[in-house]
Design a protein around this motif. Structure first.
Motif, short mmCIF file in Angstrom:
data_model
loop_
_atom_site.label_atom_id
_atom_site.label_comp_id
_atom_site.label_asym_id
_atom_site.label_seq_id
_atom_site.Cartn_x
_atom_site.Cartn_y
_atom_site.Cartn_z
N ASN A 180 56.18 -7.68 39.98
CA ASN A 180 57.40 -8.83 39.18
C ASN A 180 58.20 -9.66 39.63
N GLY A 181 58.21 -10.79 39.14
CA GLY A 181 58.53 -12.28 39.69
C GLY A 181 60.00 -12.37 39.13
N VAL A 182 61.29 -11.44 39.41
CA VAL A 182 62.25 -12.43 38.31
C VAL A 182 62.92 -13.66 38.36
N GLY A 192 52.03 -34.77 35.89
CA GLY A 192 53.68 -33.92 36.37
C GLY A 192 54.52 -33.16 35.39
N THR A 193 53.45 -32.99 33.48
CA THR A 193 54.07 -32.20 32.75
C THR A 193 54.32 -30.66 33.56
N LYS A 194 55.68 -30.12 33.45
CA LYS A 194 56.34 -28.87 33.57
C LYS A 194 55.96 -27.00 32.58
N THR A 195 55.21 -26.66 33.32
CA THR A 195 55.50 -25.72 31.88
C THR A 195 55.80 -24.34 32.64
N PRO A 196 57.53 -23.94 32.41
CA PRO A 196 58.15 -22.74 33.16
C PRO A 196 57.46 -21.47 32.74
N PHE A 197 57.63 -20.22 34.09
CA PHE A 197 56.07 -19.50 33.14
C PHE A 197 57.58 -18.02 34.44
N ASP A 234 45.55 -8.22 38.57
CA ASP A 234 45.26 -9.38 37.96
C ASP A 234 46.50 -10.32 38.13
N MET A 235 47.19 -11.33 38.26
CA MET A 235 47.92 -12.74 38.45
C MET A 235 48.30 -13.10 37.29
N THR A 236 49.52 -13.06 36.31
CA THR A 236 49.93 -13.30 35.20
C THR A 236 50.83 -13.65 35.22
N ALA A 237 50.45 -15.51 34.77
CA ALA A 237 51.72 -15.92 33.94
C ALA A 237 52.17 -15.68 32.78
N ILE A 238 53.14 -15.32 32.51
CA ILE A 238 54.41 -14.87 31.95
C ILE A 238 54.76 -16.56 31.43
N LEU A 239 54.15 -17.22 30.59
CA LEU A 239 55.11 -18.69 30.03
C LEU A 239 56.51 -18.34 29.34
N ALA A 240 57.05 -19.11 29.27
CA ALA A 240 58.62 -18.85 28.65
C ALA A 240 58.36 -19.70 27.44
N THR A 259 50.44 -15.86 27.78
CA THR A 259 49.92 -15.54 29.29
C THR A 259 48.97 -16.60 29.47
N VAL A 260 48.81 -16.75 30.69
CA VAL A 260 46.78 -16.88 31.58
C VAL A 260 47.49 -15.71 32.74
N THR A 261 45.64 -16.04 33.04
CA THR A 261 46.39 -15.13 34.55
C THR A 261 45.08 -15.63 35.05
N PRO A 262 46.04 -16.91 36.00
CA PRO A 262 44.46 -17.99 36.28
C PRO A 262 43.52 -16.91 37.69
N THR A 263 44.40 -16.17 38.50
CA THR A 263 43.51 -15.33 39.72
C THR A 263 43.81 -14.02 39.89
#
Length: 320
Positions: A180-182, A192-197, A234-240, A259-263
């Motif tokens: 996990n990434g803490v 330039g739109t930012k999405t936290p994850f 699976d490298m999954t991003a949990i969107l805030a 979530t999204v799993t880009p890679t």
């Protein structure tokens, strides 16, 4: 030679953007605290000391990542040099006892951009600020009474301890762990739109323990798993969600999240650190290619200068 390293590094880290409360000398104090707690294994990392190298690649997965980020590493295969490691400063940390482990990645995409990541098996961080983390590690070197006083000052440490007490203590090899990434980051799109994850790496299958166990079997087990088939995550991003605290690593995000799993990370080969390509790499998660950006989490922002001081010490020792 060490004096030259420290002078150069201190000059570079004092200008690094950290939280307002962090002293310019903090990175040196943090590495001193690790050394007081764990001792010094010369030429080795001061934390996550025991480990080994791997090489592999990223295989793009969900095309929906284009809605959030224009990073090349999500569009085409990228090369990876990485490191699997045990938490803490013990170069002889036993593989057959439960403990935290981590993974570091240096990613080179097809445009020549480099991104780096550092994740571990924690669900969240024990403290919210660099000063609290320094105080906790300084106290651990002094004993239980000192730790108890720090816990009174920083109650989130108690919350973290209670959570860890409930964790499954089954020993798992590196390849069966979820990392996990803490800290939080942002995806950045073309506008330039930012999405936290936050990141979470989930193994695509469980491999189990396939070799004789002992205090040092993780390398052989991963070698065995590679012979049996693919080892990947699976490298999954949990969107805030809107209510999530983006800048506090000591707070676990709960409830449903998009979530999204880009890679996918795929390991191809492993090697001892002395023979691999990861030994001189600093897995600084603030090294980010276009399409990614850091949050303002103070624990994240202090990593670069702390890692730099640690690298300076071990690499100067190697050169002596």
């Amino acid at each position: 030679m060490r004096i030259v390293w420290f002078t150069t590094l201190l000059a570079s880290v004092t200008s690094f953007p950290t939280s307002a409360e962090t002293r310019p000398t903090f990175p040196i104090e943090m590495i001193d605290a690790f050394e007081a707690q764990f001792g010094v294994t010369e030429g080795k990392r001061r934390n996550h000391t025991k480990g080994f190298c791997f090489e592999g690649h990223l295989a793009p997965q969900e095309s929906s990542i284009a809605l959030y980020s224009n990073a090349t590493m999500f569009k085409a295969p990228s090369r990876v040099i990485g490191r699997l490691s045990h938490s803490g400063g013990n170069n002889e940390a036993p593989d057959n006892q439960f403990g935290g482990v981590g993974i570091g990645l240096s990613i080179l995409d097809q445009d020549g951009n480099n991104s780096r990541m550092a994740l571990n098996t924690l669900d969240f961080f024990p403290v919210a600020t660099p000063e609290a983390f320094l105080a906790l590690n300084q106290a651990k070197a002094l004993g239980k009474d000192a730790v108890a006083k720090v816990k009174q000052k920083y109650p989130e440490i108690g919350t973290f301890g209670a959570h860890m007490a409930k964790k499954d203590k089954t020993v798992k090899p590196y390849e069966d762990q979820t990392y996990n990434g803490v800290n939080s980051f942002y995806f950045v799109d073309e506008a330039g739109t930012k999405t936290p994850f936050r990141w979470t790496f989930t193994p695509t299958k469980q491999h189990g323990i396939n070799v004789d166990t002992g205090t040092d079997f993780f390398f052989d087990n991963l070698a065995s798993s590679l012979k049996r088939g693919e080892v990947s995550w699976d490298m999954t991003a949990i969107l805030a969600n809107s209510e999530d605290d983006i800048n506090n690593a000591a707070v676990q995000w709960t409830g449903e999240h998009k979530t999204v799993t880009p890679t996918r990370l795929v390991i191809e080969r492993i090697s001892p650190e002395s023979e691999g390509r990861c030994d001189t790499i600093v897995f600084d998660p603030l090294v980010l290619a276009k399409g990614l950006a850091p949050s303002d989490d103070p624990i994240l922002l202090i990593r670069s200068p702390v890692y730099a001081v640690g690298a300076g010490r071990r690499l100067s020792e190697k050169a002596e």
